[in-house]
Design a protein around this motif. Structure first.
Motif, mmCIF file in Angstrom:
data_model
loop_
_atom_site.group_PDB
_atom_site.id
_atom_site.type_symbol
_atom_site.label_atom_id
_atom_site.label_comp_id
_atom_site.label_asym_id
_atom_site.label_seq_id
_atom_site.Cartn_x
_atom_site.Cartn_y
_atom_site.Cartn_z
ATOM 1 N N GLU A 158 -44.641 -134.086 22.491
ATOM 2 C CA GLU A 158 -43.239 -133.689 22.573
ATOM 3 C C GLU A 158 -42.352 -134.873 22.933
ATOM 4 O O GLU A 158 -41.231 -135.003 22.450
ATOM 5 C CB GLU A 158 -43.106 -132.599 23.647
ATOM 6 C CG GLU A 158 -41.913 -131.725 23.469
ATOM 7 C CD GLU A 158 -41.938 -130.582 24.452
ATOM 8 O OE1 GLU A 158 -41.525 -130.809 25.604
ATOM 9 O OE2 GLU A 158 -42.377 -129.496 24.075
ATOM 10 N N LYS A 165 -37.678 -137.719 24.869
ATOM 11 C CA LYS A 165 -37.735 -136.549 23.999
ATOM 12 C C LYS A 165 -36.956 -136.866 22.725
ATOM 13 O O LYS A 165 -36.017 -137.657 22.742
ATOM 14 C CB LYS A 165 -37.148 -135.344 24.706
ATOM 15 C CG LYS A 165 -38.021 -134.909 25.880
ATOM 16 C CD LYS A 165 -37.557 -133.621 26.479
ATOM 17 C CE LYS A 165 -38.523 -133.191 27.567
ATOM 18 N NZ LYS A 165 -38.173 -131.931 28.146
ATOM 19 N N PRO A 166 -37.368 -136.267 21.598
ATOM 20 C CA PRO A 166 -36.676 -136.569 20.344
ATOM 21 C C PRO A 166 -35.228 -136.068 20.360
ATOM 22 O O PRO A 166 -34.891 -135.135 21.080
ATOM 23 C CB PRO A 166 -37.516 -135.830 19.296
ATOM 24 C CG PRO A 166 -38.234 -134.776 20.042
ATOM 25 C CD PRO A 166 -38.432 -135.296 21.439
ATOM 26 N N ARG A 167 -34.394 -136.709 19.577
ATOM 27 C CA ARG A 167 -32.979 -136.361 19.499
ATOM 28 C C ARG A 167 -32.837 -134.910 19.057
ATOM 29 O O ARG A 167 -33.470 -134.463 18.112
ATOM 30 C CB ARG A 167 -32.300 -137.272 18.476
ATOM 31 C CG ARG A 167 -30.838 -137.008 18.321
ATOM 32 C CD ARG A 167 -30.219 -138.041 17.407
ATOM 33 N NE ARG A 167 -28.834 -137.742 17.216
ATOM 34 C CZ ARG A 167 -28.292 -137.380 16.063
ATOM 35 N NH1 ARG A 167 -29.028 -137.308 14.999
ATOM 36 N NH2 ARG A 167 -27.010 -137.127 15.983
ATOM 37 N N TRP A 169 -33.604 -132.207 20.899
ATOM 38 C CA TRP A 169 -34.623 -131.285 21.405
ATOM 39 C C TRP A 169 -34.012 -130.097 22.130
ATOM 40 O O TRP A 169 -34.598 -129.024 22.158
ATOM 41 C CB TRP A 169 -35.621 -132.008 22.310
ATOM 42 C CG TRP A 169 -35.027 -132.454 23.632
ATOM 43 C CD1 TRP A 169 -34.385 -133.610 23.860
ATOM 44 C CD2 TRP A 169 -35.040 -131.721 24.834
ATOM 45 N NE1 TRP A 169 -33.970 -133.677 25.154
ATOM 46 C CE2 TRP A 169 -34.365 -132.510 25.780
ATOM 47 C CE3 TRP A 169 -35.521 -130.473 25.225
ATOM 48 C CZ2 TRP A 169 -34.168 -132.095 27.094
ATOM 49 C CZ3 TRP A 169 -35.331 -130.074 26.523
ATOM 50 C CH2 TRP A 169 -34.656 -130.875 27.458
ATOM 51 N N ASP A 170 -32.830 -130.303 22.712
ATOM 52 C CA ASP A 170 -32.214 -129.213 23.466
ATOM 53 C C ASP A 170 -31.046 -128.566 22.716
ATOM 54 O O ASP A 170 -30.310 -127.764 23.276
ATOM 55 C CB ASP A 170 -31.750 -129.709 24.839
ATOM 56 C CG ASP A 170 -30.731 -130.829 24.742
ATOM 57 O OD1 ASP A 170 -30.585 -131.402 23.642
ATOM 58 O OD2 ASP A 170 -30.088 -131.138 25.759
#
Length: 189
Positions: A158, A165-167, A169-170
């Protein structure tokens, strides 16, 4: 007898010095030697082994080696006749080198009768297919991971490469979010 043993020891030294670095030459044991002859696609291995009374008696010449199973019987007979005729001339002398070298010059003519097509067709007739191999295979076991190992692996996947965290993710999926929120009609005035 002692003279034969001395000549054998001397010949071993000579063979080692002559064939040093030759990939076609092989010493199987102190009294057995092999040489591989190659002519284009065709090849064979000649094995010469010494008896206790060599060089007073002829050495044993062998072509019945696994490598030579493709040779036709007539080709084997021709090779053996050439080697035995040469060995008769050299009785009482060290002859392993001479026997190997006399064949080098005659390899193309000795292998002229050898045809690869005949060998292939005779081998195909001997092939047997066995279907029992599938039933004897055991299923591969998967590696069992604990919950903590699974969690760590998931967190690593992840986070990505840099530990970030990857762009996005939220980010919230707007369509999904709006479909969950009850729709309220706005009063029109």
């Amino acid at each position: 007898m002692a003279d034969d043993a001395e000549q054998q020891v001397e010949e071993i030294e000579v063979l080692k010095s002559i064939y040093e670095g030759d990939e076609n030459f092989k010493q199987c044991d102190p009294k057995t030697y092999q040489y591989k002859y190659v002519d284009g696609e065709k090849s064979f291995v000649l094995e010469i082994s010494w008896g206790p009374t060599y060089p007073t008696d002829k050495p044993n010449v062998n072509l019945e080696i696994f490598y030579n199973q493709h040779l036709l019987p007539s080709v084997k007979e021709n090779i053996l006749s050439v080697v035995n005729a040469e060995a008769e001339q050299w009785l009482g002398c060290a002859m392993t080198y001479t026997l190997f070298e006399c064949l080098k010059e005659k390899v193309p003519e000795l292998l002229a009768e050898q045809t690869e097509e005949v060998v292939v067709s005779t081998r195909v007739e001997k092939i047997v297919i066995d279907d029992n191999t599938e039933t004897s295979k055991k299923p591969e076991k998967k590696e069992h991971l604990t919950k903590a190992q699974k969690r760590r692996a998931w967190d690593k996947a992840e986070l990505g490469r840099g530990g970030e965290k990857p762009r996005g993710w939220d980010w919230v999926d707007i369509v999904k979010h709006l479909s969950q929120v009850p729709h309220q009609a706005t009063p029109t005035s």
